[in-house]
Design an enzyme around this catalytic site. Sequence first.
Site, mmCIF file in Angstrom:
data_model
loop_
_atom_site.group_PDB
_atom_site.id
_atom_site.type_symbol
_atom_site.label_atom_id
_atom_site.label_comp_id
_atom_site.label_asym_id
_atom_site.label_seq_id
_atom_site.Cartn_x
_atom_site.Cartn_y
_atom_site.Cartn_z
ATOM 1 N N PRO A 128 -15.817 -23.276 -37.386
ATOM 2 C CA PRO A 128 -15.830 -23.598 -35.949
ATOM 3 C C PRO A 128 -15.030 -22.572 -35.156
ATOM 4 C CG PRO A 128 -14.350 -25.084 -37.139
ATOM 5 C CD PRO A 128 -15.063 -24.274 -38.168
ATOM 6 N N VAL A 160 -14.266 -21.823 -30.932
ATOM 7 C CA VAL A 160 -14.483 -22.086 -29.514
ATOM 8 C C VAL A 160 -15.149 -20.873 -28.859
ATOM 9 C CG1 VAL A 160 -13.272 -22.363 -27.303
ATOM 10 C CG2 VAL A 160 -12.664 -23.798 -29.231
ATOM 11 N N GLN A 211 -18.241 -30.201 -34.543
ATOM 12 C CA GLN A 211 -16.796 -30.428 -34.667
ATOM 13 C C GLN A 211 -16.256 -31.074 -33.396
ATOM 14 O OE1 GLN A 211 -13.446 -27.626 -34.370
ATOM 15 N NE2 GLN A 211 -12.964 -28.172 -36.482
ATOM 16 N N CYS A 221 -6.131 -27.396 -35.067
ATOM 17 C CA CYS A 221 -5.896 -26.531 -33.905
ATOM 18 C C CYS A 221 -4.441 -26.643 -33.435
ATOM 19 C CB CYS A 221 -6.840 -26.911 -32.765
ATOM 20 S SG CYS A 221 -6.601 -25.838 -31.339
ATOM 21 N N HIS A 281 -7.565 -24.652 -43.941
ATOM 22 C CA HIS A 281 -7.130 -23.335 -43.479
ATOM 23 C C HIS A 281 -5.761 -23.097 -44.115
ATOM 24 C CE1 HIS A 281 -5.919 -20.654 -39.794
ATOM 25 N NE2 HIS A 281 -5.865 -20.022 -40.940
ATOM 26 N N ASN A 307 -10.522 -21.703 -46.193
ATOM 27 C CA ASN A 307 -10.623 -20.952 -44.937
ATOM 28 C C ASN A 307 -9.336 -20.164 -44.696
ATOM 29 O OD1 ASN A 307 -9.961 -21.651 -41.606
ATOM 30 N ND2 ASN A 307 -11.706 -20.370 -42.156
ATOM 31 N N GLY A 308 -9.505 -19.044 -43.988
ATOM 32 C CA GLY A 308 -8.332 -18.254 -43.604
ATOM 33 C C GLY A 308 -8.319 -16.858 -44.198
ATOM 34 N N ALA A 324 -14.421 -17.488 -40.196
ATOM 35 C CA ALA A 324 -14.387 -17.454 -38.736
ATOM 36 C C ALA A 324 -14.409 -15.992 -38.272
ATOM 37 C CB ALA A 324 -13.166 -18.194 -38.203
HETATM 38 C C1 FNR Z 1 -10.880 -20.460 -34.143
HETATM 39 N N1 FNR Z 1 -10.526 -21.514 -34.976
HETATM 40 C C2 FNR Z 1 -10.969 -22.788 -34.689
HETATM 41 N N2 FNR Z 1 -10.758 -23.806 -35.592
HETATM 42 C C3 FNR Z 1 -11.268 -25.042 -35.378
HETATM 43 O O1 FNR Z 1 -11.087 -25.927 -36.209
HETATM 44 N N3 FNR Z 1 -11.991 -25.288 -34.240
HETATM 45 C C4 FNR Z 1 -12.233 -24.340 -33.288
HETATM 46 O O2 FNR Z 1 -12.925 -24.600 -32.297
HETATM 47 C C5 FNR Z 1 -11.682 -23.054 -33.505
HETATM 48 N N4 FNR Z 1 -11.849 -22.033 -32.585
HETATM 49 C C6 FNR Z 1 -11.550 -20.732 -32.913
HETATM 50 C C7 FNR Z 1 -11.937 -19.679 -32.076
HETATM 51 C C8 FNR Z 1 -11.731 -18.375 -32.462
HETATM 52 C C9 FNR Z 1 -12.186 -17.249 -31.574
HETATM 53 C C10 FNR Z 1 -11.071 -18.093 -33.695
HETATM 54 C C11 FNR Z 1 -10.834 -16.676 -34.135
HETATM 55 C C12 FNR Z 1 -10.644 -19.125 -34.497
HETATM 56 C C13 FNR Z 1 -9.878 -21.250 -36.269
HETATM 57 C C14 FNR Z 1 -10.911 -20.815 -37.303
HETATM 58 O O3 FNR Z 1 -11.910 -21.784 -37.524
HETATM 59 C C15 FNR Z 1 -10.238 -20.483 -38.648
HETATM 60 O O4 FNR Z 1 -9.567 -21.621 -39.113
HETATM 61 C C16 FNR Z 1 -9.241 -19.332 -38.558
HETATM 62 O O5 FNR Z 1 -9.709 -18.279 -37.735
HETATM 63 C C17 FNR Z 1 -8.931 -18.765 -39.942
HETATM 64 O O6 FNR Z 1 -10.118 -18.364 -40.598
HETATM 65 P P1 FNR Z 1 -10.597 -16.831 -40.709
HETATM 66 O O7 FNR Z 1 -10.671 -16.301 -39.312
HETATM 67 O O8 FNR Z 1 -9.542 -16.116 -41.496
HETATM 68 O O9 FNR Z 1 -11.913 -16.876 -41.400
#
Ligand code: FNR
Length: 334
Positions: free
Chosen positions: A12, A14, A82, A111, A178, A209-210, A236
């Site tokens: 997810p 935003v 979500q 978040c 995460h 994730n992460g 993400a």
């Molecule tokens: C996010 N993340 C996020 N997580 C979530 O649970 N809901 C959301 O709406 C969002 N929005 C969001 C926007 C953007 C632009 C980013 C970069 C991240 C967090 C994301 O899902 C993830 O947990 C983290 O970015 C870590 O994973 P990656 O980036 O290492 O794959």
Amino acid sequence: MVIYEDKIILAPMVRIGTLPMRLLALRYGADLVYSEELIDWKFLRSKRTVNDILHTVDYVDQTDGTIVFKTCNEEKEKVILQLGTCDAGRALKVAKLVENDVAAIDINMGCPKEFSIKGGMGVALLAQPDKAYNILKTLVDNLSIPVTCKIRIQETPEKTLELVEKLASSGISAIGIHGRTRDERPQHAVHTDFIKYVSQRISIPVIANGGSKEIEKYGDIFKFKDLCGSSSVMLARAAEWNCSIFRKEGLLPMDTVIKDYLKLAVDYDNSPSNTKYCIQNILRELQDTPRGRQFLDCQTLKQMCAIWDLEDYCFKKQSEYHNMGIASRWQVNP
Ligand code: FNR
């Protein structure tokens, strides 16, 4: 019914995880795609509308006409909505509204933004495990589709496991983890060992994730998965930067990804502001080039398309929609 084992998933995000990016991820090879987080009370202001021309289902905000959530048949079995919530009753109301349009519901429990925490949502729920459990249990007991949640790790692997066990006892189908604490930021190292500790001890699938910083090519996804010992992986940022990370055949050049994305944005009449935001996050430092600056001046899909030689494509599609009876919501004179 969604199966969460052995899946590679668009996480997810935003503003990034809107319909065109989700479809792009699926077409490149993602198994499942999460929507951006949608806040329950905002969703409750919306009305479900079928768009017969675009073949989409639109949830339209009744106060300002904006589209809160847009989906279509292509992703129906694979899209996970979500929700941001702090209230079981409200979450259930939204989930019931969309139950027949999405494959599963996920609750955001990770978040760390002020907006979420002040509203008792996101990672704030992890400090109130009974409340978090109650939200999940209410959904599990009353929905015909799977329910999951996405969390952050706690201070120790043991505390993380304790929390996961509690949440899992609600009957959720999988859990996204995460590998960072609520106070850690993307630049901090991801604690794959915490995820592994939990994955080895819990029976429901764990979606790790992460790992995006270390994921530069398709094979890296599996290195991260192995480190986490998880059933599945969710990406993400790696997908935000280059969505073709989901391709088994390897990454595509940035311009190809932008073109593929733009076509979908045109096909689904995505808003220019959202389209621009997503492309900016693909271009990143390249925004500071002559072409990047030209792009930053764009206000319409047609202008953006012109930069990637898709002006004709855009013109034809928008004219077609116009002739079928809907003007683009964004460009009155295609
Ligand atoms: C996010 N993340 C996020 N997580 C979530 O649970 N809901 C959301 O709406 C969002 N929005 C969001 C926007 C953007 C632009 C980013 C970069 C991240 C967090 C994301 O899902 C993830 O947990 C983290 O970015 C870590 O994973 P990656 O980036 O290492 O794959």
